[in-house]
Design a protein around this motif. Sequence first.
Motif, mmCIF file in Angstrom:
data_model
loop_
_atom_site.group_PDB
_atom_site.id
_atom_site.type_symbol
_atom_site.label_atom_id
_atom_site.label_comp_id
_atom_site.label_asym_id
_atom_site.label_seq_id
_atom_site.Cartn_x
_atom_site.Cartn_y
_atom_site.Cartn_z
ATOM 1 N N ILE A 150 0.836 -1.204 0.000
ATOM 2 C CA ILE A 150 0.000 0.000 0.000
ATOM 3 C C ILE A 150 0.870 1.253 0.000
ATOM 4 O O ILE A 150 0.618 2.211 -0.747
ATOM 5 C CB ILE A 150 -0.944 -0.011 1.223
ATOM 6 N N GLU A 151 1.900 1.259 0.828
ATOM 7 C CA GLU A 151 2.791 2.417 0.897
ATOM 8 C C GLU A 151 3.571 2.599 -0.397
ATOM 9 O O GLU A 151 3.811 3.725 -0.842
ATOM 10 C CB GLU A 151 3.743 2.258 2.083
ATOM 11 N N GLU A 152 3.963 1.476 -1.023
ATOM 12 C CA GLU A 152 4.664 1.544 -2.319
ATOM 13 C C GLU A 152 3.765 2.146 -3.397
ATOM 14 O O GLU A 152 4.234 2.841 -4.309
ATOM 15 C CB GLU A 152 5.109 0.136 -2.730
ATOM 16 N N ALA A 153 2.452 1.914 -3.252
ATOM 17 C CA ALA A 153 1.493 2.449 -4.232
ATOM 18 C C ALA A 153 1.147 3.915 -3.961
ATOM 19 O O ALA A 153 0.393 4.528 -4.727
ATOM 20 C CB ALA A 153 0.221 1.608 -4.224
ATOM 21 N N VAL A 174 -8.123 -9.264 -2.509
ATOM 22 C CA VAL A 174 -7.028 -10.232 -2.394
ATOM 23 C C VAL A 174 -7.501 -11.405 -1.542
ATOM 24 O O VAL A 174 -8.462 -11.289 -0.779
ATOM 25 C CB VAL A 174 -5.763 -9.599 -1.751
ATOM 26 N N GLN A 175 -6.848 -12.541 -1.690
ATOM 27 C CA GLN A 175 -7.118 -13.689 -0.826
ATOM 28 C C GLN A 175 -5.954 -14.666 -0.921
ATOM 29 O O GLN A 175 -5.189 -14.638 -1.896
ATOM 30 C CB GLN A 175 -8.428 -14.381 -1.204
ATOM 31 N N ASP A 176 -5.813 -15.508 0.106
ATOM 32 C CA ASP A 176 -4.720 -16.475 0.075
ATOM 33 C C ASP A 176 -5.115 -17.717 -0.718
ATOM 34 O O ASP A 176 -6.274 -17.873 -1.126
ATOM 35 C CB ASP A 176 -4.260 -16.834 1.492
ATOM 36 N N LYS A 217 2.557 -7.608 -6.765
ATOM 37 C CA LYS A 217 1.267 -7.819 -7.429
ATOM 38 C C LYS A 217 0.184 -6.916 -6.830
ATOM 39 O O LYS A 217 -0.622 -6.316 -7.558
ATOM 40 C CB LYS A 217 0.832 -9.284 -7.300
ATOM 41 N N ILE A 218 0.171 -6.818 -5.510
ATOM 42 C CA ILE A 218 -0.860 -6.014 -4.850
ATOM 43 C C ILE A 218 -0.637 -4.529 -5.104
ATOM 44 O O ILE A 218 -1.591 -3.788 -5.365
ATOM 45 C CB ILE A 218 -0.874 -6.314 -3.338
#
Length: 280
Positions: free
Chosen positions: A36-39, A97-99, A131-132
């Motif tokens: 999230i921070e990278e985005a 997202v999901q595992d 990916k996220i």
Amino acid sequence: MNKREKCFVIMPISDQGDYSNGHFDKVYEHIFKPAIEEAGYEAYRVDEDKICDSIIAKIFKAIQECPMALCDLSNRNPNVLYELGIRQAYDKAVVLVQDEKTDKIFDVSGINTIQYSSRRVYEEVLRDRKKICEAIISTKEGKENSITKVVSVKKAEISEVDISKDDKLEIMISGLIDEVKSLKQEKNYAMDNLYRRHIRRYEELERDNNLVTREFVYKLKQDITKKTLMSISSILNKKFGEKIRLRKEENILYVYSRNMNEEDLMEMKVIIEDYLEGII
């Protein structure tokens, strides 16, 4: 330095299912938050918010006001799905997202769900972060479909009508009542487990003694003193001798009667219940 916009993280926040202790906190810290921070956003979970508001109020405020959201569908948590449903109804941006352990929930063409590894192996963590992060940026740029667009329905509208102070207070009180009820249910569940564990241990000890044993579980009054409890114990011991045993754990009193007739049991309960809130 400009303050970053918030990305509301909708995910399980307690241990559940067959996941290890603290699993979802580690997923958040090692995968979601860095992605999230990278985005370009600030990761936001309501349980990290120290403002003294109702948790319900915080959730609805975040659902409506955060420009971006990340929703973890792992373990199909009902609270998560409920919050996601409201977010999608307003057609607000959200990345799903999901595992790999969770069966796919959305089988709708055009709705993308990013899969991450629950094992949290270093190489996989780096891959999943990337990916996220890419999915968040893509969603921000409007390249991802929302459920309202896929099924062609009108999004819900957020009312701009001012809410009176009385209405706001009523909503907050209602949320607080719900939270108190939830805490009481959790406490009662814990007490029930405590009772069952203790009775099982006691029955195991008495199994070979061929004694008729009955057990009664009482909730102690909040203001009951140790002196009062000793007085009760003394009265019962003088009256019934070896036929009765007492044990206290926190605010729960366990009373075990052995080979007592119905008249004895009635007298015993009358003596005890004068000092207690009631039977559990």
